[in-house]
Design a protein around this motif. Structure first.
Motif, PDB file in Angstrom:
ATOM      1  N   ALA A  21       0.811  -1.221   0.000  1.00 10.23           N
ATOM      2  CA  ALA A  21       0.000   0.000   0.000  1.00 10.23           C
ATOM      3  C   ALA A  21       0.844   1.271   0.000  1.00 10.23           C
ATOM      4  N   LYS A  22       0.615   2.099  -1.004  1.00 10.83           N
ATOM      5  CA  LYS A  22       1.301   3.398  -1.078  1.00 10.83           C
ATOM      6  C   LYS A  22       1.082   4.203   0.198  1.00 10.83           C
ATOM      7  N   ASN A  23      -0.182   4.279   0.634  1.00 13.53           N
ATOM      8  CA  ASN A  23      -0.476   5.180   1.758  1.00 13.53           C
ATOM      9  C   ASN A  23      -0.047   4.609   3.105  1.00 13.53           C
ATOM     10  N   SER A  24       0.482   3.390   3.077  1.00 13.14           N
ATOM     11  CA  SER A  24       1.081   2.844   4.285  1.00 13.14           C
ATOM     12  C   SER A  24       2.601   3.020   4.223  1.00 13.14           C
ATOM     13  N   MET A  91       5.031  15.429  -3.323  1.00 19.39           N
ATOM     14  CA  MET A  91       3.874  14.632  -2.855  1.00 19.39           C
ATOM     15  C   MET A  91       3.356  15.175  -1.526  1.00 19.39           C
ATOM     16  N   ARG A  92       2.133  14.839  -1.234  1.00 14.85           N
ATOM     17  CA  ARG A  92       1.474  15.274  -0.003  1.00 14.85           C
ATOM     18  C   ARG A  92       2.162  14.680   1.238  1.00 14.85           C
ATOM     19  N   SER A  93       2.591  13.437   1.103  1.00 14.16           N
ATOM     20  CA  SER A  93       3.136  12.715   2.244  1.00 14.16           C
ATOM     21  C   SER A  93       4.451  13.280   2.759  1.00 14.16           C
ATOM     22  N   PRO A 120      -8.666  22.423  -1.912  1.00 17.21           N
ATOM     23  CA  PRO A 120      -7.730  22.874  -0.878  1.00 17.21           C
ATOM     24  C   PRO A 120      -7.305  21.706   0.016  1.00 17.21           C
ATOM     25  N   ARG A 121      -6.011  21.634   0.312  1.00 16.10           N
ATOM     26  CA  ARG A 121      -5.530  20.567   1.213  1.00 16.10           C
ATOM     27  C   ARG A 121      -4.665  21.212   2.292  1.00 16.10           C
ATOM     28  N   PRO A 122      -5.329  21.909   3.235  1.00 11.78           N
ATOM     29  CA  PRO A 122      -4.557  22.615   4.262  1.00 11.78           C
ATOM     30  C   PRO A 122      -3.849  21.653   5.214  1.00 11.78           C
ATOM     31  N   ILE A 123      -2.907  22.186   6.006  1.00 13.29           N
ATOM     32  CA  ILE A 123      -2.238  21.346   7.017  1.00 13.29           C
ATOM     33  C   ILE A 123      -2.428  21.959   8.403  1.00 13.29           C
ATOM     34  N   ASP A 124      -3.500  22.775   8.532  1.00 12.27           N
ATOM     35  CA  ASP A 124      -3.736  23.454   9.810  1.00 12.27           C
ATOM     36  C   ASP A 124      -3.879  22.473  10.980  1.00 12.27           C
ATOM     37  N   LEU A 125      -4.524  21.329  10.744  1.00 10.78           N
ATOM     38  CA  LEU A 125      -4.718  20.373  11.847  1.00 10.78           C
ATOM     39  C   LEU A 125      -3.378  19.778  12.279  1.00 10.78           C
ATOM     40  N   HIS A 126      -2.496  19.524  11.300  1.00  7.00           N
ATOM     41  CA  HIS A 126      -1.166  18.984  11.622  1.00  7.00           C
ATOM     42  C   HIS A 126      -0.422  19.987  12.511  1.00  7.00           C
ATOM     43  N   PRO A 162     -11.126  13.675  11.529  1.00  4.87           N
ATOM     44  CA  PRO A 162     -10.159  12.569  11.633  1.00  4.87           C
ATOM     45  C   PRO A 162      -9.208  12.515  10.439  1.00  4.87           C
ATOM     46  N   SER A 163      -8.360  13.522  10.339  1.00  6.08           N
ATOM     47  CA  SER A 163      -7.414  13.609   9.224  1.00  6.08           C
ATOM     48  C   SER A 163      -6.376  12.486   9.324  1.00  6.08           C
ATOM     49  N   VAL A 164      -6.163  11.811   8.205  1.00  2.00           N
ATOM     50  CA  VAL A 164      -5.193  10.710   8.167  1.00  2.00           C
ATOM     51  C   VAL A 164      -3.790  11.271   8.423  1.00  2.00           C
ATOM     52  N   GLY A 165      -3.424  12.298   7.657  1.00  2.00           N
ATOM     53  CA  GLY A 165      -2.073  12.850   7.773  1.00  2.00           C
ATOM     54  C   GLY A 165      -1.809  13.450   9.146  1.00  2.00           C
ATOM     55  N   ALA A 166      -2.781  14.173   9.694  1.00  2.00           N
ATOM     56  CA  ALA A 166      -2.568  14.798  11.012  1.00  2.00           C
ATOM     57  C   ALA A 166      -2.408  13.715  12.081  1.00  2.00           C
ATOM     58  N   THR A 307     -12.897   7.859  -0.104  1.00  2.00           N
ATOM     59  CA  THR A 307     -12.828   8.856  -1.182  1.00  2.00           C
ATOM     60  C   THR A 307     -11.894   8.382  -2.297  1.00  2.00           C
ATOM     61  N   ASP A 308     -10.851   7.628  -1.944  1.00  2.00           N
ATOM     62  CA  ASP A 308      -9.903   7.173  -2.966  1.00  2.00           C
ATOM     63  C   ASP A 308     -10.533   6.164  -3.926  1.00  2.00           C
ATOM     64  N   ALA A 309     -11.679   5.577  -3.538  1.00  2.00           N
ATOM     65  CA  ALA A 309     -12.337   4.600  -4.411  1.00  2.00           C
ATOM     66  C   ALA A 309     -13.475   5.238  -5.204  1.00  2.00           C
ATOM     67  N   ASP A 329     -17.721  13.764   0.045  1.00  2.00           N
ATOM     68  CA  ASP A 329     -17.760  14.562   1.271  1.00  2.00           C
ATOM     69  C   ASP A 329     -16.383  14.834   1.871  1.00  2.00           C
ATOM     70  N   ILE A 330     -15.325  14.270   1.295  1.00  2.00           N
ATOM     71  CA  ILE A 330     -14.005  14.460   1.920  1.00  2.00           C
ATOM     72  C   ILE A 330     -13.240  15.605   1.238  1.00  2.00           C
ATOM     73  N   PHE A 331     -13.174  15.582  -0.093  1.00  2.00           N
ATOM     74  CA  PHE A 331     -12.434  16.626  -0.803  1.00  2.00           C
ATOM     75  C   PHE A 331     -13.391  17.487  -1.629  1.00  2.00           C
ATOM     76  N   LEU A 373      -4.291  10.925  -9.565  1.00  2.00           N
ATOM     77  CA  LEU A 373      -3.970   9.496  -9.443  1.00  2.00           C
ATOM     78  C   LEU A 373      -5.197   8.591  -9.576  1.00  2.00           C
ATOM     79  N   ARG A 374      -6.186   8.770  -8.711  1.00  2.00           N
ATOM     80  CA  ARG A 374      -7.328   7.836  -8.743  1.00  2.00           C
ATOM     81  C   ARG A 374      -8.247   8.118  -9.934  1.00  2.00           C
ATOM     82  N   GLY A 375      -8.299   9.373 -10.357  1.00  3.03           N
ATOM     83  CA  GLY A 375      -9.062   9.709 -11.567  1.00  3.03           C
ATOM     84  C   GLY A 375      -8.450   8.985 -12.756  1.00  3.03           C
TER      85      GLY A 375
HETATM   86  C1  EPZ Z   1      -4.688  10.716   2.913  1.00  2.00           C
HETATM   87  O1  EPZ Z   1      -4.487  12.076   2.563  1.00  2.00           O
HETATM   88  C2  EPZ Z   1      -4.332   9.912   1.689  1.00  2.00           C
HETATM   89  N1  EPZ Z   1      -2.956  10.176   1.338  1.00  2.00           N
HETATM   90  C3  EPZ Z   1      -5.250  10.289   0.537  1.00  2.00           C
HETATM   91  O2  EPZ Z   1      -4.960   9.414  -0.540  1.00  2.00           O
HETATM   92  C4  EPZ Z   1      -6.703  10.059   0.959  1.00  2.00           C
HETATM   93  O3  EPZ Z   1      -7.552  10.527  -0.071  1.00  2.00           O
HETATM   94  C5  EPZ Z   1      -6.996  10.828   2.249  1.00  2.00           C
HETATM   95  O4  EPZ Z   1      -6.036  10.453   3.282  1.00  2.00           O
HETATM   96  C6  EPZ Z   1      -8.384  10.558   2.803  1.00  2.00           C
HETATM   97  O5  EPZ Z   1      -8.553   9.190   3.023  1.00  2.00           O
HETATM   98  C7  EPZ Z   1      -1.976   9.533   1.961  1.00  2.00           C
HETATM   99  O6  EPZ Z   1      -2.178   8.749   2.869  1.00  2.00           O
HETATM  100  C8  EPZ Z   1      -0.594   9.797   1.492  1.00  2.00           C
HETATM  101  P1  EPZ Z   1      -6.739  13.935   5.249  1.00  2.00           P
HETATM  102  P2  EPZ Z   1      -4.473  13.211   3.684  1.00  2.00           P
HETATM  103  O7  EPZ Z   1      -5.784  14.725   6.055  1.00  2.00           O
HETATM  104  O8  EPZ Z   1      -3.773  12.702   4.875  1.00  2.00           O
HETATM  105  C9  EPZ Z   1      -8.995  18.157   5.321  1.00  2.00           C
HETATM  106  C10 EPZ Z   1      -4.556   8.850  -2.787  1.00  2.00           C
HETATM  107  O9  EPZ Z   1      -5.198   8.968  -3.871  1.00  2.00           O
HETATM  108  N2  EPZ Z   1      -7.861  18.604   6.168  1.00  2.00           N
HETATM  109  O10 EPZ Z   1      -7.492  12.841   5.929  1.00  2.00           O
HETATM  110  O11 EPZ Z   1      -3.987  14.429   3.028  1.00  2.00           O
HETATM  111  C11 EPZ Z   1      -8.536  17.971   3.887  1.00  2.00           C
HETATM  112  O12 EPZ Z   1      -8.516  19.185   3.195  1.00  2.00           O
HETATM  113  C12 EPZ Z   1      -4.523   9.984  -1.789  1.00  2.00           C
HETATM  114  O13 EPZ Z   1      -3.897   7.852  -2.500  1.00  2.00           O
HETATM  115  C13 EPZ Z   1      -7.895  19.866   6.707  1.00  2.00           C
HETATM  116  O14 EPZ Z   1      -8.837  20.637   6.536  1.00  2.00           O
HETATM  117  O15 EPZ Z   1      -6.028  13.331   3.971  1.00  2.00           O
HETATM  118  C14 EPZ Z   1      -9.544  17.001   3.353  1.00  2.00           C
HETATM  119  O16 EPZ Z   1     -10.699  17.675   2.985  1.00  2.00           O
HETATM  120  C15 EPZ Z   1      -5.134  11.240  -2.265  1.00  2.00           C
HETATM  121  N3  EPZ Z   1      -6.825  20.281   7.456  1.00  2.00           N
HETATM  122  C16 EPZ Z   1      -9.834  16.121   4.565  1.00  2.00           C
HETATM  123  O17 EPZ Z   1      -9.414  16.870   5.703  1.00  2.00           O
HETATM  124  C17 EPZ Z   1      -5.751  19.475   7.685  1.00  2.00           C
HETATM  125  O18 EPZ Z   1      -4.803  19.905   8.375  1.00  2.00           O
HETATM  126  C18 EPZ Z   1      -9.136  14.765   4.536  1.00  2.00           C
HETATM  127  O19 EPZ Z   1      -7.742  14.953   4.565  1.00  2.00           O
HETATM  128  C19 EPZ Z   1      -5.744  18.187   7.129  1.00  2.00           C
HETATM  129  C20 EPZ Z   1      -6.827  17.774   6.372  1.00  2.00           C
END
Ligand code: EPZ
Length: 420
Positions: A21-24, A91-93, A120-126, A162-166, A307-309, A329-331, A373-375
């Motif tokens: 898994a890429k995201n792992s 990349m986002r990661s 928009p893909r902010p990092i405010d939560l991180h 519940p942000s994955v990255g944060a 959302t990735d599916a 509902d996610i992006f 990517l998924r598109g």
């Molecule tokens: C991860 O992205 C995945 N990427 C994404 O996969 C996946 O679509 C996403 O989780 C949701 O499942 C990786 O794991 C590398 P989030 P991430 O933080 O961590 C908002 C793919 O195709 N948000 O859960 O960036 C954000 O804008 C990719 O493989 C804030 O507002 O996702 C979005 O609307 C694309 N502020 C929502 O939360 C923040 O600080 C979900 O983002 C962080 C996020």
């Protein structure tokens, strides 16, 4: 410019080993810097995003090499803590190195990350969560200058989403923080469990991953060490090949695939008429009766529909009988594949975050552009069923997440090749 050529309209049938898994693997590659030791990651897919993470590790002074399907990372030497803007934008990661570097060397300078354009893909939560742990993060001229003058201290962190990255960034920083950190409303995605399992294997004390409350008991960095770890199978690649089988009325055995990670998608494919079985070494799908539209699909954090599916399953549903609705509902902007699917003959109308998909009796091959990517993967799925030849450009976006998608499809009997 590379393009994928797919000759569609044939029933797909075959067997395929699912990639790691890429995201792992991406957050786990960042996590390696905490260990100060050698880590061997098995089932590590040769993706461009994985190479970008390895490049970041090399620029930090670490040693990284590929050994067949494994990657070996040695972080005993980690003598730099600056990541260039160019690498961050790949990349986002890349932003996950922030938590990992704060947890390992206590300071770093980096910038805002890149990644697929999904709105928009902010990092405010991180940033806010890391500040609550004691990090000082100054933003200037697009750079983030980060340190922890008084060290990191465990605390209760309540994520507003519940942000994955944060969640990953907090876990990484908290591994060596003083005391206990609790993340409430944590992301529950399977990749979070994989990261926790990897870190625990390296000596961290993390419990609750997979639930919305994760506890991390800080340990001294000197107690962390390397390990050998098998990356989990890619659940979105699994969905992609399942959908390719489903749209062509075909069958596929996906070795190594795990049903528990994609229950929401499997339920939907079953509702639309597919048979999906777990077998001893993976998953089997067959779809001989023609697909029926599923009334509505709404993307949600795990365990909801991923959302990735969304784009991939939408491509599959363009051939289903009846009309269905997709709500993203996610992006904010994750329907950029729709115009390309319409070029192939799909009947899809969008308004804001809603897409209405009415099934058509056939799709036709066309020249299309992967929007992300998924598109891009969704276009490959549609191309498998489309009459004639589809040429997909922007393949480099698909290469971020799929290990030679054309070879994987060819293994399932699709006439697919890369044109350089
Ligand atoms: C991860 O992205 C995945 N990427 C994404 O996969 C996946 O679509 C996403 O989780 C949701 O499942 C990786 O794991 C590398 P989030 P991430 O933080 O961590 C908002 C793919 O195709 N948000 O859960 O960036 C954000 O804008 C990719 O493989 C804030 O507002 O996702 C979005 O609307 C694309 N502020 C929502 O939360 C923040 O600080 C979900 O983002 C962080 C996020």
């Amino acid at each position: 410019m590379q393009r994928l050529k797919i000759e569609g309209g044939h029933r797909l049938c075959g067997e395929l080993e699912i990639q790691g898994a890429k995201n792992s693997v991406l957050p786990i590659l960042s996590a390696c810097v905490l260990t100060g030791d050698e880590v061997r990651l098995n089932r590590c897919p040769p993706l461009s995003d994985v190479y970008a993470a390895m490049r970041i590790l090399s620029c930090l002074g670490c040693k990284c090499k590929r050994d067949g399907t494994s990657v070996i990372v040695d972080t005993a030497v980690l003598d730099k803590n600056v990541i260039s803007d160019a690498l961050m934008r790949r990349m986002r990661s890349s932003i996950i190195f922030l938590g990992a570097l704060l947890g390992s060397v206590g300071e770093c300078t980096l910038s805002f990350p890149g990644g697929c354009e999904l709105g928009p893909r902010p990092i405010d939560l991180h940033l806010s969560a890391l500040r609550q742990l004691g990090a000082q993060i100054d933003e200037a001229h697009g750079r983030l200058i980060c340190s922890c003058p008084k060290g990191l201290k465990g605390t209760l962190i309540n994520l507003s989403f519940p942000s994955v990255g944060a969640t990953e960034n907090v876990m990484l920083a908290a591994v060596t923080a003083k005391g206990e950190t609790v993340i409430s409303n944590a992301a529950r995605e399977p990749e979070i469990c994989d990261l926790a399992e990897f870190l625990n294997r390296c000596g961290a004390k993390i419990s609750g991953a997979g639930s919305s409350r994760i506890k991390i008991k800080g340990v001294p960095r000197s107690q962390l060490h390397g390990c050998e770890f098998d990356i989990m199978p890619d659940r979105i690649a699994t969905v992609t090949y399942m959908c390719a089988a489903a749209i062509t009325g075909g069958e596929a055995k996906l070795k190594g695939a795990r049903s528990c990670d994609i229950e929401a998608v499997i339920n939907l494919l079953r509702q639309s008429g597919c048979s999906v079985y777990e077998c001893c070494d993976g998953l089997y799908i067959s779809s001989s009766k023609g697909l029926k539209a599923v009334r509505s699909v709404r993307t949600q954090p795990y365990p909801g529909f991923p959302t990735d599916a969304q784009a991939i399953v939408m491509a599959c549903m363009t051939r289903a009988q009846g009309t269905g609705i997709f709500v993203e509902d996610i992006f904010e902007n994750r329907f950029r594949h729709v115009d390309e699917l319409v070029r192939m003959g799909a009947d899809i109308k969008t308004e804001g975050r809603v897409a209405v998909v009415s099934g058509v009796s056939s799709l036709s091959g066309a020249n299309v552009v992967a929007p992300d990517l998924r598109g891009g993967a969704a276009l490959c799925v549609a191309a498998c069923a489309a009459q004639g030849e589809t040429l997909i450009s922007n393949v480099e976006l698909i290469d971020r997440g799929y290990d030679s998608i054309e070879c994987a499809l060819a293994r399932l009997g699709v006439k697919a090749e890369r044109k350089v």
